[in-house]
Design an enzyme around this catalytic site. Sequence first.
Site, PDB file in Angstrom:
ATOM      1  NE  ARG A   1      14.483  14.467  -5.519  1.00  0.00           N
ATOM      2  CZ  ARG A   1      15.601  14.668  -6.203  1.00  0.00           C
ATOM      3  NH1 ARG A   1      16.734  14.182  -5.760  1.00  0.00           N
ATOM      4  NH2 ARG A   1      15.590  15.347  -7.312  1.00  0.00           N
TER       5      ARG A   1
ATOM      6  CB  CYS B   1      32.657  14.703 -14.488  1.00  0.00           C
ATOM      7  SG  CYS B   1      33.454  15.096 -12.907  1.00  0.00           S
TER       8      CYS B   1
HETATM    9  C1  LIG Z   1      21.079  12.781  -2.799  1.00  0.00           C
HETATM   10  C2  LIG Z   1      20.267  13.816  -2.246  1.00  0.00           C
HETATM   11  C3  LIG Z   1      20.186  14.003  -0.869  1.00  0.00           C
HETATM   12  C4  LIG Z   1      20.946  13.139   0.125  1.00  0.00           C
HETATM   13  O1  LIG Z   1      20.463  11.817   0.096  1.00  0.00           O
HETATM   14  P1  LIG Z   1      21.069  10.734   1.068  1.00  0.00           P
HETATM   15  O2  LIG Z   1      20.489   9.445   0.568  1.00  0.00           O
HETATM   16  O3  LIG Z   1      20.663  11.065   2.455  1.00  0.00           O
HETATM   17  O4  LIG Z   1      22.570  10.766   0.911  1.00  0.00           O
HETATM   18  C5  LIG Z   1      19.377  15.000  -0.397  1.00  0.00           C
HETATM   19  N1  LIG Z   1      18.668  15.787  -1.231  1.00  0.00           N
HETATM   20  C6  LIG Z   1      18.706  15.609  -2.560  1.00  0.00           C
HETATM   21  C7  LIG Z   1      17.894  16.475  -3.421  1.00  0.00           C
HETATM   22  C8  LIG Z   1      19.516  14.625  -3.119  1.00  0.00           C
HETATM   23  O5  LIG Z   1      19.567  14.472  -4.450  1.00  0.00           O
HETATM   24  S1  SF4 Z   2      31.393  18.344 -13.180  1.00  0.00           S
HETATM   25 FE1  SF4 Z   2      32.013  16.608 -11.908  1.00  0.00          FE
HETATM   26  S2  SF4 Z   2      32.626  17.526  -9.968  1.00  0.00           S
HETATM   27 FE2  SF4 Z   2      31.375  19.064 -11.052  1.00  0.00          FE
HETATM   28  S3  SF4 Z   2      29.271  18.771 -10.319  1.00  0.00           S
HETATM   29 FE3  SF4 Z   2      29.538  17.582 -12.191  1.00  0.00          FE
HETATM   30  S4  SF4 Z   2      30.107  15.500 -11.487  1.00  0.00           S
HETATM   31 FE4  SF4 Z   2      30.459  16.928  -9.775  1.00  0.00          FE
END
Ligand SMILES: *Cc1c(COP(=O)(O)O)cnc(C)c1O
Ligand code: SF4
Length: 398
Positions: A137, A154
């Site tokens: 992304r 979760c």
């Molecule tokens: C959250 C995420 C990241 C990492 O984002 P940061 O803001 O750098 O922590 C990278 N790629 C995707 C698709 C994400 O959802």
């Molecule tokens: S179930 Fe919980 S630990 Fe697993 S991917 Fe989803 S948020 Fe993360």
Amino acid sequence: MSTNTAEKQSSTPSRKAIPLTLIEPTSPQHFANRSDLMSFDVSAHPWRETLAKSFKTDRDLAKVLQNVRPVDQQVYQVIAARVTPYIAQLMDERNPNCPIRIQYVPEQDELNVAPHEMGDQLSEDDMMPEGTSIVHRYPNRVLFLVHNICGAYCRHCTRKRMVSDPLNVISMERIRRSVDYLREHPEIQDVLLSGGDPLLLTDGKLDQILSMIREARPDLKILRIGSRLLAQLPTRVTPELCEVLVKNRVTLINTQVNHPKEITPLFQERIAMLRHSGIMLGNQSVLMKGVNDDVQVMRDLVMDLVANGIRPYYVYSMDPAPGNSKFQVSYDRMLEIYHGIRGWVSGPAIPTFIVDGIGGLGKMPVQPEYVRKVQDGEQTRLEATNFEGRSADVSYLL
Ligand SMILES: *Cc1c(COP(=O)(O)O)cnc(C)c1O
Ligand code: SF4
């Protein structure tokens, strides 16, 4: 669920998926009652043995908790249930509103899907290059999904469209193609392993995947892992795991702690082990009604995290995955909680509050405007308001 199933099938490769060597618990959990559970010493057992004793249904949980409401099987089709003995021990025996129970005990009302809720609300599937399990992304960094199983599920999971789903297993072939993608895209400087939970892989499998990535891209600046297992089963952290992480130069692990109750002595001990290995630690909380939508809880959480060497990184608003609206905290409340933190707790304890972009916009920060333009008749002034609500004119900045 019919649309969801269709979507899953379309994003599942037609070739037969080869499952990774995951540790699907086969032995039944053996806790007959609460005292049986409480006498189990988590720190005295290897993590996989403890994992195999996980609770997998509301009925299992009802043996050790009171006031567990029964749920239909359909709930488990949205996302499976799994609670490690360690988490079950943290749960309040009687109170269904316990902040740990809210996060993990399945409830019938998860089937109430609001009109705005979607299976892939972040459009991750659309941003996945063909044949890979990478979400690309941002310009310089990617999410690399290594499998779809977690140590505990979760109820608010943002990826419930794919986690715990046997149709969505990520094959070794897709992992190899993902590594090829990294090799072909030198602009990627930062790889974030996610899933599912990457630390649920055995040390050997994790080492294999990390080594493949490092070998393909020795110039990567950042290699990070997102894992809630640290908070779901801290015994996963062993000297052997640390060795694998150090060997492959893993920069940072982000975990998910949502309530101060999750910061236990065992968690603290194993976090310290990771820190001694030189791994940076961050935390990504999810703002959840009844869990942490409270200023004092959030102040305690962020301070306790920093006290343990974990940097509060993000606080996410609830992603609108199916059935999540019951956990949703409003935008206004989010701002109030931010106000209750900024100035009141130490600077390093202040996370960025985030709304993750619908339709793949990406993460966007949410915070009150402490410095803002105000219109005074013809004149535009700049006004600053501090954490106590006192204001001053800072028009010299205009
Ligand atoms: C959250 C995420 C990241 C990492 O984002 P940061 O803001 O750098 O922590 C990278 N790629 C995707 C698709 C994400 O959802
Ligand atoms: S179930 Fe919980 S630990 Fe697993 S991917 Fe989803 S948020 Fe993360």
